[in-house]
Design a protein around this motif. Structure first.
Motif, short mmCIF file in Angstrom:
data_model
loop_
_atom_site.label_atom_id
_atom_site.label_comp_id
_atom_site.label_asym_id
_atom_site.label_seq_id
_atom_site.Cartn_x
_atom_site.Cartn_y
_atom_site.Cartn_z
N MET A 77 0.83 -1.16 0.00
CA MET A 77 0.00 0.00 0.00
C MET A 77 0.89 1.25 0.00
SD MET A 77 -3.05 1.19 2.50
CE MET A 77 -4.21 0.26 1.58
N ALA A 78 0.61 2.17 -0.89
CA ALA A 78 1.38 3.41 -0.98
C ALA A 78 1.21 4.22 0.29
CB ALA A 78 0.94 4.22 -2.19
N LEU A 79 2.27 4.94 0.67
CA LEU A 79 2.22 5.80 1.84
C LEU A 79 1.63 7.15 1.47
CD1 LEU A 79 5.78 5.10 3.29
CD2 LEU A 79 3.64 3.97 3.90
N THR A 80 1.01 7.82 2.44
CA THR A 80 0.55 9.19 2.23
C THR A 80 1.77 10.10 2.17
OG1 THR A 80 0.42 9.75 4.58
CG2 THR A 80 -1.55 8.72 3.57
N THR A 81 1.57 11.31 1.72
CA THR A 81 2.67 12.29 1.69
C THR A 81 3.29 12.45 3.07
OG1 THR A 81 1.66 13.46 -0.15
CG2 THR A 81 3.25 14.70 1.17
N GLU A 82 2.46 12.58 4.09
CA GLU A 82 2.97 12.76 5.45
C GLU A 82 3.74 11.53 5.93
OE1 GLU A 82 -0.34 13.29 4.53
OE2 GLU A 82 -0.05 15.47 4.40
N GLU A 83 3.23 10.34 5.63
CA GLU A 83 3.91 9.12 6.04
C GLU A 83 5.26 8.96 5.36
OE1 GLU A 83 0.25 6.02 6.99
OE2 GLU A 83 0.80 6.39 4.89
N ARG A 84 5.32 9.22 4.08
CA ARG A 84 6.59 9.04 3.36
C ARG A 84 7.61 10.08 3.81
NH1 ARG A 84 4.43 11.04 -2.55
NH2 ARG A 84 4.96 13.23 -2.25
N GLU A 85 7.17 11.32 4.03
CA GLU A 85 8.11 12.35 4.48
C GLU A 85 8.61 12.07 5.89
OE1 GLU A 85 6.47 16.26 3.82
OE2 GLU A 85 6.89 16.14 1.68
N GLN A 86 7.72 11.60 6.76
CA GLN A 86 8.15 11.27 8.12
C GLN A 86 9.12 10.09 8.11
OE1 GLN A 86 7.78 12.91 11.01
NE2 GLN A 86 9.20 11.35 11.76
N PHE A 87 8.84 9.09 7.29
CA PHE A 87 9.73 7.93 7.19
C PHE A 87 11.11 8.36 6.69
CE2 PHE A 87 11.30 4.02 5.11
CZ PHE A 87 11.29 3.17 6.21
N LEU A 88 11.14 9.21 5.68
CA LEU A 88 12.43 9.68 5.16
C LEU A 88 13.17 10.51 6.20
CD1 LEU A 88 14.26 9.61 2.64
CD2 LEU A 88 13.18 11.75 1.92
N ALA A 89 12.45 11.19 7.07
CA ALA A 89 13.08 12.01 8.11
C ALA A 89 13.72 11.18 9.21
CB ALA A 89 12.05 12.97 8.71
N GLU A 90 13.36 9.91 9.32
CA GLU A 90 13.98 9.02 10.31
C GLU A 90 15.42 8.70 9.89
OE1 GLU A 90 11.33 5.66 10.44
OE2 GLU A 90 9.68 6.89 11.23
N PRO A 91 16.27 8.35 10.86
CA PRO A 91 17.69 8.12 10.54
C PRO A 91 17.98 6.74 9.97
CG PRO A 91 17.34 7.93 12.89
CD PRO A 91 16.02 8.34 12.29
N HIS A 92 17.54 6.51 8.75
CA HIS A 92 17.89 5.29 8.03
C HIS A 92 19.17 5.52 7.24
CE1 HIS A 92 13.82 3.84 8.78
NE2 HIS A 92 13.39 5.02 8.37
N VAL A 93 19.97 4.49 7.06
CA VAL A 93 21.08 4.59 6.12
C VAL A 93 20.46 4.41 4.74
CG1 VAL A 93 23.23 3.56 5.31
CG2 VAL A 93 22.77 3.75 7.77
N ALA A 94 20.74 5.35 3.85
CA ALA A 94 20.16 5.31 2.50
C ALA A 94 21.08 4.60 1.53
CB ALA A 94 19.90 6.73 2.00
N ALA A 95 20.49 4.13 0.46
CA ALA A 95 21.26 3.72 -0.71
C ALA A 95 21.10 4.86 -1.70
CB ALA A 95 20.71 2.43 -1.30
N ILE A 96 22.22 5.45 -2.10
CA ILE A 96 22.20 6.52 -3.10
C ILE A 96 22.49 5.89 -4.45
CG2 ILE A 96 24.62 7.12 -2.72
CD1 ILE A 96 23.88 10.03 -3.32
N ALA A 97 21.81 6.38 -5.47
CA ALA A 97 22.06 5.89 -6.83
C ALA A 97 22.21 7.10 -7.74
CB ALA A 97 20.91 5.01 -7.31
N VAL A 98 23.21 7.02 -8.61
CA VAL A 98 23.47 8.08 -9.58
C VAL A 98 23.98 7.46 -10.87
CG1 VAL A 98 25.81 8.54 -8.71
CG2 VAL A 98 24.58 10.34 -9.95
N ASP A 99 23.60 8.06 -11.98
CA ASP A 99 24.05 7.59 -13.29
C ASP A 99 25.57 7.54 -13.33
OD1 ASP A 99 24.35 7.00 -15.99
OD2 ASP A 99 23.66 8.96 -16.69
N ALA A 100 26.10 6.39 -13.72
CA ALA A 100 27.55 6.21 -13.77
C ALA A 100 28.10 6.30 -15.18
CB ALA A 100 27.95 4.89 -13.13
N GLY A 101 27.27 6.69 -16.15
CA GLY A 101 27.76 6.87 -17.51
C GLY A 101 27.44 5.70 -18.41
N GLU A 102 27.67 5.94 -19.68
CA GLU A 102 27.36 4.95 -20.71
C GLU A 102 28.09 3.64 -20.45
OE1 GLU A 102 27.50 4.51 -25.55
OE2 GLU A 102 27.49 6.51 -24.66
N GLY A 103 27.36 2.55 -20.57
CA GLY A 103 27.95 1.24 -20.40
C GLY A 103 28.14 0.82 -18.96
N ARG A 104 27.69 1.64 -18.02
CA ARG A 104 27.83 1.32 -16.60
C ARG A 104 26.46 1.32 -15.94
NH1 ARG A 104 32.99 2.37 -14.12
NH2 ARG A 104 32.00 1.28 -12.41
#
Length: 141
Positions: A1-28
């Motif tokens: 079930m999708a979270l409400t705006t308030e639920e998702r923002e509150q969850f993100l505000a908690e101190p979780h370790v995140a996985a960051i993802a960024v484009d690493a370029g062509e072929g990667r």
């Protein structure tokens, strides 16, 4: 079930370790690594990384990144957020202390801050404006 705006923002505000993802370029595949972050509901997400790091170079080239945080208990829940970098500034000792305080026990913060400020090289803070959200709570299975 999708979270409400308030639920998702509150969850993100908690101190979780995140996985960051960024484009690493062509072929990667995207660069995906764990990272500490800071967020307050309704605001920008910010991370700190080395000025000369591969992560910073890739984010600078892409102009945006994604973060994903999750948990397994008491329910399976995740939030993923993606958006453009809206500001890059030199990191301050106060920001390093704020980030370390979010993740470390109080008695470990000053030792870590002293070490990181001396040994991690020049750091920058990147602020990302959340544009796209994906979130769900799958309940307890």
């Amino acid at each position: 079930m999708a979270l409400t705006t308030e639920e998702r923002e509150q969850f993100l505000a908690e101190p979780h370790v995140a996985a960051i993802a960024v484009d690493a370029g062509e072929g990667r595949a995207p660069l995906t690594v764990p990272i500490w972050y800071q967020y307050a509901p309704g605001g920008d997400v910010w991370i700190m990384t080395g000025l000369d790091s591969r992560k910073n170079r890739l984010i600078d080239a892409a102009g945006r990144f994604s973060l994903m945080v999750d948990r397994l208990d008491p329910t399976i829940r995740y939030v993923s957020v993606e958006g453009p970098v809206v500001e890059t500034t030199p990191a301050t000792l106060e920001q390093l202390r704020e980030l370390a305080s979010r993740y470390l026990p109080a008695d470990k913060v000053e030792g870590y801050v002293a070490f990181a400020w001396k040994d991690h090289g020049e750091q920058v803070v990147l602020r990302m404006r959340p544009e796209r959200w994906v979130s769900s709570d799958l309940g307890s299975l």
